[in-house]
Design a protein around this motif. Structure first.
Motif, PDB file in Angstrom:
ATOM      1  N   SER A  23      -1.819   3.590   3.803  1.00 34.18           N
ATOM      2  CA  SER A  23      -2.054   4.816   3.053  1.00 34.18           C
ATOM      3  C   SER A  23      -1.477   6.038   3.761  1.00 34.18           C
ATOM      4  O   SER A  23      -0.914   6.936   3.121  1.00 34.18           O
ATOM      5  CB  SER A  23      -3.557   5.008   2.816  1.00 34.18           C
ATOM      6  N   GLN A  24      -1.598   6.106   5.079  1.00 35.38           N
ATOM      7  CA  GLN A  24      -1.151   7.300   5.801  1.00 35.38           C
ATOM      8  C   GLN A  24       0.361   7.347   5.987  1.00 35.38           C
ATOM      9  O   GLN A  24       0.941   8.437   6.031  1.00 35.38           O
ATOM     10  CB  GLN A  24      -1.869   7.407   7.147  1.00 35.38           C
ATOM     11  N   ALA A  33       2.356   6.340   3.707  1.00 35.05           N
ATOM     12  CA  ALA A  33       2.755   6.835   2.387  1.00 35.05           C
ATOM     13  C   ALA A  33       2.541   8.337   2.280  1.00 35.05           C
ATOM     14  O   ALA A  33       3.325   9.043   1.632  1.00 35.05           O
ATOM     15  CB  ALA A  33       1.962   6.111   1.297  1.00 35.05           C
ATOM     16  N   SER A  34       1.496   8.833   2.930  1.00 35.85           N
ATOM     17  CA  SER A  34       1.225  10.271   2.856  1.00 35.85           C
ATOM     18  C   SER A  34       2.314  11.085   3.542  1.00 35.85           C
ATOM     19  O   SER A  34       2.598  12.218   3.139  1.00 35.85           O
ATOM     20  CB  SER A  34      -0.147  10.578   3.475  1.00 35.85           C
ATOM     21  N   VAL A  35       2.927  10.519   4.581  1.00 37.40           N
ATOM     22  CA  VAL A  35       4.027  11.218   5.254  1.00 37.40           C
ATOM     23  C   VAL A  35       5.264  11.233   4.362  1.00 37.40           C
ATOM     24  O   VAL A  35       5.902  12.271   4.149  1.00 37.40           O
ATOM     25  CB  VAL A  35       4.354  10.550   6.606  1.00 37.40           C
ATOM     26  N   ILE A  36       5.586  10.064   3.807  1.00 34.88           N
ATOM     27  CA  ILE A  36       6.777   9.952   2.957  1.00 34.88           C
ATOM     28  C   ILE A  36       6.598  10.735   1.662  1.00 34.88           C
ATOM     29  O   ILE A  36       7.537  11.368   1.169  1.00 34.88           O
ATOM     30  CB  ILE A  36       7.062   8.467   2.640  1.00 34.88           C
ATOM     31  N   GLY A  37       5.388  10.685   1.117  1.00 32.14           N
ATOM     32  CA  GLY A  37       5.147  11.322  -0.175  1.00 32.14           C
ATOM     33  C   GLY A  37       4.549  12.706  -0.058  1.00 32.14           C
ATOM     34  O   GLY A  37       5.219  13.720  -0.298  1.00 32.14           O
ATOM     35  N   ALA A  70       0.834  -1.208   0.000  1.00 26.71           N
ATOM     36  CA  ALA A  70       0.000   0.000   0.000  1.00 26.71           C
ATOM     37  C   ALA A  70       0.866   1.255   0.000  1.00 26.71           C
ATOM     38  O   ALA A  70       0.570   2.235  -0.716  1.00 26.71           O
ATOM     39  CB  ALA A  70      -0.925  -0.010   1.214  1.00 26.71           C
ATOM     40  N   ILE A  71       1.951   1.255   0.773  1.00 22.00           N
ATOM     41  CA  ILE A  71       2.846   2.418   0.806  1.00 22.00           C
ATOM     42  C   ILE A  71       3.466   2.654  -0.569  1.00 22.00           C
ATOM     43  O   ILE A  71       3.451   3.774  -1.086  1.00 22.00           O
ATOM     44  CB  ILE A  71       3.952   2.208   1.862  1.00 22.00           C
ATOM     45  N   ALA A 113       8.454   5.854 -10.345  1.00 22.65           N
ATOM     46  CA  ALA A 113       9.132   4.588 -10.630  1.00 22.65           C
ATOM     47  C   ALA A 113       8.990   3.609  -9.466  1.00 22.65           C
ATOM     48  O   ALA A 113       8.853   2.395  -9.665  1.00 22.65           O
ATOM     49  CB  ALA A 113      10.614   4.846 -10.928  1.00 22.65           C
ATOM     50  N   VAL A 114       9.021   4.126  -8.226  1.00 18.98           N
ATOM     51  CA  VAL A 114       8.822   3.263  -7.055  1.00 18.98           C
ATOM     52  C   VAL A 114       7.435   2.620  -7.098  1.00 18.98           C
ATOM     53  O   VAL A 114       7.283   1.413  -6.850  1.00 18.98           O
ATOM     54  CB  VAL A 114       8.998   4.067  -5.750  1.00 18.98           C
ATOM     55  N   THR A 115       6.419   3.408  -7.431  1.00 21.00           N
ATOM     56  CA  THR A 115       5.070   2.851  -7.543  1.00 21.00           C
ATOM     57  C   THR A 115       5.000   1.824  -8.659  1.00 21.00           C
ATOM     58  O   THR A 115       4.381   0.762  -8.511  1.00 21.00           O
ATOM     59  CB  THR A 115       4.054   3.982  -7.793  1.00 21.00           C
TER      60      THR A 115
END
Length: 463
Positions: free
Chosen positions: A383-384, A386-390, A254-255, A420-422
């Motif tokens: 999801s959250q 990922a929101s911090v990292i992204g 998910a991240i 690219a990571v995604t």
């Protein structure tokens, strides 16, 4: 035989659930994005005066990022109780917290009135916003996903996702109208408060609709099974501990799935406003109107991408967006540099179209990675984080790169790397389209569940 939890609901029923989730998420994203737009346009002068323009903007975006830092905590708390007591109650609470914090921002004194206390209070309210939003996303998409049927989940679950561009459309639209009818001095003096105070009205509308919907039938069924196990003496582990014990790969997936989507969205919408005003010297209305046009197209096309994922798979549609974004990261700024408003609007719109391909299938994709008893926790944490990292770092990194290099090329490289990571994450992930959300445990990779062997489960073969 289809269980009550997985039976397709009536069209009226699912539409009511979708409307409640969509309106609630639109209001919450309106609140959250309003801060981002204000950080790019006025907060640097009102709360961080005395700094160079880009430095003041960077400080404003740091408080913007603090809201993201609180989102995993919100996901943790809301996820735990959402898996214990239900999705609906927590969604009502998240809406109240978010709306209250945003309304209070509209009443804040500025640095000129109380000095350092102004940015401190702003930061505290931003933390409350982030905490509330951390619990909102998981609950909203799960309420729809768990009410819907397996075959069209991508379409129905994508509607709460449309709340993000819907909220951004609303926030940017209000700011664009104010910018058009007010002078810069009037907007800076008091006009910026109007969109924040408007949140109070929007929250009341969202609550009126949200409290009328029913709890997820899939959750109620899982809760009944948990009660039976508890009566038999079985001890239940906390949902967060359980999800990391049994499905930590789902959290990581998910991240990775959200990283490119998150970074691209905040570069295209939030950083754009800084780039066109501070770097290109264009009026702020050009950036606001470009985001306004792009968000309108984004809102309409997200459900279309979700519906397409029901036909060709979550992974395929996500890859269309992530691979496309790798190339668009470089074309985007070249188009912005023309200084032409039609070209800028087209660049933003196409960028958001690619973002929608990643974002549309995401609600169903992530929901299908987790079991019912830990789904709110797992989806929210993945999801959250990922929101911090992204999302939290994207505007800060982009502004810092622009300040240090005075060029958009490093920002393009950063955006392409995230996409690219995604791409790599989705390539190694398993397809989830058609998977039943009523299952107790996800099958091991490559395993075929007994129900499927009997021909009763539409779970597709792993890609």
């Amino acid at each position: 035989m289809t269980s009550p939890a997985t039976a397709a609901p009536s069209a009226t029923g699912i539409r009511r659930i979708v409307a409640a989730s969509l309106i609630g998420t639109t209001v919450e994203w309106y609140d959250f994005f309003l801060y981002g737009s204000a950080a790019a346009l006025v907060f640097n002068e009102l709360f961080f005066p005395g700094s160079e323009p880009l430095v003041g903007t960077l400080l404003a975006f740091l408080t913007y990022a603090i809201g993201f830092a609180a989102r995993p905590l919100g996901g943790l708390v809301f996820g735990h109780y959402g898996d214990k007591v239900g999705r609906k109650r927590l969604l009502v609470l998240s809406l109240l917290l978010m709306g209250g914090a945003t309304f209070a921002m509209g009443l804040l004194p500025t640095h000129a009135s109380i000095g350092v206390g102004a940015p401190v209070l702003l930061t505290l309210l931003r933390l409350i916003q982030g905490f509330a939003l951390g619990g909102e996303w998981g609950g909203a998409v799960l309420l729809v996903s768990e009410h819907g049927d397996d075959k069209s989940r991508g379409f129905w679950a994508s509607w709460p996702q449309a709340g993000a561009p819907g909220g951004n459309l609303l926030a940017t639209g209000v700011l664009a109208v104010l910018a058009a009818v007010q002078s810069d001095a009037a907007f800076l003096a008091w006009g910026w408060r109007i969109p924040f105070l408007l949140s109070g009205v929007l929250v009341m509308i969202g609550l009126w609709i949200r409290v009328s919907v029913s709890e997820s039938p899939v959750f109620l069924e899982a809760q009944a099974r948990a009660a039976e196990r508890a009566a038999a003496g079985a001890k239940a582990k906390p949902p967060v501990a359980e999800v990391f014990r049994t499905n930590w790969r789902g959290v990581l997936t998910a991240i990775g799935t959200r990283l490119g989507e998150n970074v691209s969205y905040y570069v295209i919408t939030a950083f754009l406003l800084v780039y066109v005003t501070s770097h290109l010297g264009l009026p702020k209305s050009d950036g606001l109107n470009a985001v306004l046009i792009g968000s309108a197209v984004h809102f309409v096309t997200i459900p279309a991408w979700g519906a397409l994922s029901d036909r060709i798979g979550r992974r395929t549609v996500t890859l269309i967006g992530s691979v496309g974004m790798i190339g668009w990261a470089f074309a985007f700024f070249a188009l912005l540099d023309t200084g032409s408003f039609p070209v800028i609007a087209a660049a933003v719109t196409f960028g958001l179209l690619l973002h929608g391909a990643m974002y549309g299938p995401q609600a169903a994709f992530i929901s299908e990675m987790f079991d019912t008893g830990v789904r709110y926790s797992g989806a929210s944490m993945g999801s959250q984080l990922a929101s911090v990292i992204g999302g939290a770092l994207a505007p800060i990194i982009a502004v810092a790169l622009l300040r240090d290099y005075d060029s958009s090329l490093p920002v393009s490289v950063y955006l392409a790397t995230a996409a690219a990571v995604t791409t790599l994450t989705v390539l190694v992930a398993r397809e989830t389209r058609g998977r039943s959300l009523a299952r107790e445990h996800a099958p091991a990779r490559g395993a075929v569940p007994a129900a499927r062997r009997a021909g009763n489960d539409p779970v597709p073969a792993d890609n």
